[in-house]
Design a protein around this motif. Structure first.
Motif, PDB file in Angstrom:
ATOM      1  N   THR A 208       0.836  -1.208   0.000  1.00  0.00           N
ATOM      2  CA  THR A 208       0.000   0.000   0.000  1.00  0.00           C
ATOM      3  C   THR A 208       0.865   1.250   0.000  1.00  0.00           C
ATOM      4  OG1 THR A 208      -1.734  -1.191   1.206  1.00  0.00           O
ATOM      5  CG2 THR A 208      -1.849   1.208   1.209  1.00  0.00           C
TER       6      THR A 208
ATOM      7  N   THR B 242      -6.862   4.610   1.903  1.00  0.00           N
ATOM      8  CA  THR B 242      -6.000   3.734   2.702  1.00  0.00           C
ATOM      9  C   THR B 242      -6.409   3.754   4.165  1.00  0.00           C
ATOM     10  OG1 THR B 242      -4.125   4.071   1.198  1.00  0.00           O
ATOM     11  CG2 THR B 242      -3.618   3.310   3.422  1.00  0.00           C
TER      12      THR B 242
ATOM     13  N   LEU C  20      -8.872  -1.044  -2.935  1.00  0.00           N
ATOM     14  CA  LEU C  20      -8.057  -0.953  -1.732  1.00  0.00           C
ATOM     15  C   LEU C  20      -8.811  -1.445  -0.508  1.00  0.00           C
ATOM     16  CD1 LEU C  20      -5.219  -0.076  -0.966  1.00  0.00           C
ATOM     17  CD2 LEU C  20      -6.105   2.196  -0.479  1.00  0.00           C
TER      18      LEU C  20
ATOM     19  N   TRP D 199      -7.980  -4.852   1.819  1.00  0.00           N
ATOM     20  CA  TRP D 199      -7.764  -4.811   3.269  1.00  0.00           C
ATOM     21  C   TRP D 199      -8.766  -5.700   4.011  1.00  0.00           C
ATOM     22  CZ3 TRP D 199      -3.873  -3.482   6.256  1.00  0.00           C
ATOM     23  CH2 TRP D 199      -2.874  -2.680   5.731  1.00  0.00           C
TER      24      TRP D 199
END
Length: 474
Positions: free
Chosen positions: A83, A116, A428, A432
């Motif tokens: 990331t 993020t 993203l 995760w």
């Protein structure tokens, strides 16, 4: 120390903390180096970026230490490093886009940093609330129903962007359901195969040395094949179709250990791709760009029909100019690929500026993350956990393969986002979520192994005590 020994280290969280610190250090150094290389000064937002990366590493680590203390120590650092590398590349591209307004490219680094933080927050929330991954097994059919709705939604309500319909627009935001569907189908297949694996593994006939599944058991794989073709036809999304079907075949083989399923899956994938690739104009155009990338520079009348993009050719130029060591971070020209510079073609930035060495490092990081996920599947005690970990790792590997294979010219372009690195909030967050599930399965697997050993050692000590206390001849 080997990876096997590292996984058995007594203080896994200390190992994880050291690796996370190393990942943050690499990320911050890369962002500072890119700014110095391109502008001669440190980036203006370096302090905030550093603080954000420390938070991205520290908060999940503390939660894992509290709620998943026995989890694999490499999964979280690998995800954090990938990331962070993606953020460095996007920040580097933003400097070029800001210096060349004629490119009309929006800034991507700041938005990706926000996503993020959202992705790591979702990961933390899952680790806190989901104490046992087997809880998901109760809702496998509901999960699949929701997944199919999300998978087909872009065909009816989605926006046609860049030739494919894989996005749903929600005001100023866009959602890519396929990124979450790959997780949902892994959950469903794990639950379905846990119940039906004996029927799928123990019946069938042998043809030319290969044991093929019986006709009545071909129903599930045929259904999945049809759904993947519908996605390919109506949404023109080659990447999602390949991942959707490939994950099922991988998990089916893992559950049954029968090569017949793999043979059937490969044949059906080749037949479906050939039929749709020759009939659907958008997919056909990508096939032509794959077969004749340099013909885009010919006069328009001499080009093959359907060839309209120079991205494949520019990608090959990027890799070629990078060589072994690359031109240096910030010293290449990835902006020549246009909008693709911060989407699935983000790998060309790595190849041009960090060279073949940098590309190999990135691919090795993906491979190591998938290997840790596969190892989690091997150590899990319950069949559902085994299949879910393998399915999630297989989905990651397939997505990396279809993206990197398309960019390097190995297969036609798919347009999927490169996990963790490429711009995209949906991708993203979904990745995760995958990290959180792998950490939870890893912790549960190790937790179930340790009490057995502790109980056995205690039993042996009690037995020795009774023998020592027993009277002679008793």
């Amino acid at each position: 120390m080997t990876f096997a020994a590292l996984a058995q280290a007594p203080d896994r969280r200390r190992t994880e903390a050291g690796l996370l610190a190393f990942a943050v250090l690499i990320t911050v150094f890369g962002d500072a180096y890119a700014g110095l290389s391109m502008t001669g000064k440190l980036p203006d937002g370096l302090a905030g970026f550093t603080a954000a990366m420390i938070g991205v590493a520290l908060v999940p680590h503390l939660v894992v230490r509290r709620f998943a203390a026995r989890a694999d120590p490499l999964i979280l650092p690998l995800a954090t490093l990938l990331t962070g590398l993606g953020l460095v590349l996007l920040n580097r591209l933003d400097i070029t886009y800001a210096a060349q307004p004629s490119l009309h490219m929006p800034q991507a680094g700041g938005g990706q940093l926000v996503w993020t933080l959202i992705g790591t927050a979702v990961c933390v929330g899952i680790l806190i609330t989901l104490r046992d991954h087997r809880f998901l097994q109760r809702y496998v059919y509901l999960t699949m129903a929701v997944g199919l709705v999300l998978l087909m939604a872009p065909a009816f309500f989605g926006a046609d962007q860049f030739g494919a319909k894989r996005w749903i627009l929600l005001g100023p935001l866009s959602l890519q359901p396929g990124e979450f569907v790959k997780l949902m189908i892994a959950v469903f297949f794990a639950g379905y195969l846990t119940v039906n694996r004996d029927a799928l593994a123990l019946t069938g006939r042998r043809v030319m040395g290969v044991q093929l599944p019986p006709g009545r058991q071909l129903g599930p794989i045929f259904t999945i094949w049809v759904v993947s073709l519908l996605v390919l036809v109506f949404e023109r999304d080659l990447g999602t179709s390949l991942i959707f079907f490939g994950v099922f075949v991988i998990m089916l083989y893992m559950a049954t250990q029968r090569t017949g399923w793999v043979v059937c899956g490969l044949l059906m994938a080749v037949v479906g791709a050939a039929v749709v690739g020759s009939a659907e104009p958008h997919v056909k155009g990508r096939v032509m760009a794959w077969l004749h990338p340099m013909d885009i520079f010919l006069p328009e009348k001499q080009r093959p029909p359907g060839l309209i993009s120079d991205q494949s050719a520019q990608a090959l130029f990027s890799f070629g100019s990078g060589g072994i060591g690359g031109s240096g971070l910030g010293q290449g020209h990835p902006e020549l690929i246009g909008f693709a510079g911060n989407s699935d073609f983000i790998l060309t930035t790595v190849g041009e500026e960090l060279g073949l060495a940098g590309v190999m490092v990135v691919l090795l990081l993906y491979t190591l993350l998938a290997q840790r996920g596969m190892r989690v599947g091997l150590t899990a005690r319950d069949p559902f956990g085994k299949l879910l970990a393998v399915g999630l790792s297989g989905a990651l590997l397939l997505q990396v393969f279809v993206v990197c294979g398309g960019v390097t010219g190995l297969i036609p372009l798919t347009g999927k986002a490169l996990p963790f690195l490429a711009k995209g909030g949906s991708s993203l967050v979904a990745n995760w979520v995958m990290v959180a599930l792998l950490i939870r399965i890893s912790d549960s697997a190790q937790k179930r192994r340790e009490p057995v050993g502790a109980f056995a050692r205690g039993s042996r000590r009690r037995a020795r005590g009774r023998r020592a206390a027993a009277p002679p001849g008793g």
